[in-house]
Design an enzyme around this catalytic site. Structure first.
Site, short mmCIF file in Angstrom:
data_model
loop_
_atom_site.label_atom_id
_atom_site.label_comp_id
_atom_site.label_asym_id
_atom_site.label_seq_id
_atom_site.Cartn_x
_atom_site.Cartn_y
_atom_site.Cartn_z
CB THR A 1 -0.65 -3.53 9.97
OG1 THR A 1 -1.79 -4.22 9.46
CG2 THR A 1 0.54 -3.76 9.07
CG LEU A 2 1.60 0.89 11.33
CD1 LEU A 2 1.28 2.36 11.30
CD2 LEU A 2 3.05 0.68 10.89
CG ASP B 1 -8.96 -0.25 9.19
OD1 ASP B 1 -9.84 0.61 9.15
OD2 ASP B 1 -9.22 -1.46 9.13
CB SER B 2 -7.63 -2.89 13.23
OG SER B 2 -6.40 -3.46 12.80
N GLY B 3 -5.15 -0.75 13.55
CA GLY B 3 -3.89 -0.48 14.28
C GLY B 3 -3.03 -1.72 14.44
NE ARG C 1 -1.65 -2.99 -4.35
CZ ARG C 1 -1.83 -3.08 -3.04
NH1 ARG C 1 -1.80 -2.00 -2.29
NH2 ARG C 1 -2.03 -4.24 -2.46
N GLY D 1 0.78 -1.24 0.00
CA GLY D 1 0.00 0.00 0.00
C GLY D 1 0.80 1.28 0.00
CD GLU E 1 0.68 0.84 6.90
OE1 GLU E 1 1.10 0.77 5.73
OE2 GLU E 1 0.30 -0.16 7.54
CG ASP E 2 -1.50 1.69 3.09
OD1 ASP E 2 -1.37 1.36 4.29
OD2 ASP E 2 -1.98 0.91 2.24
P1 IMP Z 1 -4.76 -2.27 10.18
O1 IMP Z 1 -3.79 -3.37 10.55
O2 IMP Z 1 -6.18 -2.71 10.43
O3 IMP Z 1 -4.46 -0.96 10.84
O4 IMP Z 1 -4.74 -2.09 8.64
C1 IMP Z 1 -3.70 -1.62 7.97
C2 IMP Z 1 -3.68 -2.11 6.55
O5 IMP Z 1 -4.98 -2.48 6.06
C3 IMP Z 1 -3.21 -1.01 5.67
O6 IMP Z 1 -1.83 -1.06 5.50
C4 IMP Z 1 -3.97 -1.26 4.38
O7 IMP Z 1 -3.20 -2.08 3.53
C5 IMP Z 1 -5.23 -1.98 4.77
N1 IMP Z 1 -6.42 -1.08 4.81
C6 IMP Z 1 -7.08 -0.61 5.88
N2 IMP Z 1 -8.09 0.20 5.54
C7 IMP Z 1 -8.06 0.29 4.20
C8 IMP Z 1 -8.83 1.04 3.23
O8 IMP Z 1 -9.78 1.81 3.51
N3 IMP Z 1 -8.46 0.84 1.93
C9 IMP Z 1 -7.42 0.04 1.53
N4 IMP Z 1 -6.69 -0.66 2.40
C10 IMP Z 1 -6.98 -0.53 3.72
MG MG Z 2 -4.04 -3.35 1.36
#
Ligand code: IMP
Ligand code: MG
Length: 182
Positions: free
Chosen positions: A114-115, A110-112, A172, A52, A106-107
């Site tokens: 991944t980071l 969302d949930s947090g 993308r 991303g 990071e792109d």
């Molecule tokens: P997290 O681990 O839930 O914080 O998600 C992080 C990853 O989910 C990001 O690096 C994105 O690749 C993907 N992601 C979360 N929300 C979106 C969205 O609205 N569009 C596209 N990818 C998303």
């Molecule tokens: Mg993605």
């Protein structure tokens, strides 16, 4: 297996533009200035989380006027527009980061999850410092506590595509950040 979209199906999924390429570029310039000011020219490793953040990395790194190395990590947790809840690191750094100030790009947060996983993993390796810069933040979706050092745009809870962000690997390449039509 992933569905192959026709051109018509592809275009229907792009609901509207939410952040234009001009708005993105203006914020990229501001973020570049902040990163340039951080380490007084000391060794910096810019780490982009694939896939991303590849466009974000390409734009941010060209705003930097201090010595910087670039590297990539890959984390996978999504299937379509749903987070699976578990995060797998499928590409890791080769560098000994104890010699670097690390800046993660990071792109979107969302949930947090991944980071949180990436930051915990990198902190165990004792970098000189560790900071996180995210293009987008959706704080209303947090499942685990996580705050970035720099957020370019805070957005409400809708799924976004473009400027590196995908749905099932499509979109993308869109130059603007758009809302996805489910
Ligand atoms: P997290 O681990 O839930 O914080 O998600 C992080 C990853 O989910 C990001 O690096 C994105 O690749 C993907 N992601 C979360 N929300 C979106 C969205 O609205 N569009 C596209 N990818 C998303
Ligand atoms: Mg993605």
């Amino acid at each position: 297996m992933q569905k192959i979209l026709t051109k018509e199906e592809y275009e229907k999924r792009i609901k509207c533009v939410r952040i234009t390429k001009e708005e993105i570029q203006a914020k990229i310039k501001e973020a570049g200035k902040i990163i340039n000011s951080w380490y007084d020219g000391r060794p910096m490793l810019l780490v982009s989380v694939l896939n991303g953040a590849f466009v974000f990395m390409a734009d941010i790194c060209r705003e930097l006027t201090v010595p910087v190395e670039i590297a990539f990590m890959k984390a996978e947790s999504y299937s379509g527009t749903n987070s699976t809840g578990t995060v797998n690191i499928t590409l890791d750094l080769k560098q000994d980061i104890s010699k670097y100030n690390v800046v993660i790009l990071e792109d979107i947060i969302d949930s947090g999850r991944t980071l949180k996983v990436i930051v915990e993993k990198l902190k165990e390796r004792n970098p000189l410092s560790l900071r996180v810069v995210t293009l987008l933040d959706k704080p209303s979706r947090r499942k685990v506590d996580f705050k970035a050092d720099v957020v370019l745009f805070t957005i409400p809870d809708f799924f976004v595509i473009g400027y590196g962000l995908d749905c099932d690997e499509y979109f993308r390449n869109l130059p603007d950040i758009c809302e996805f039509q489910a």
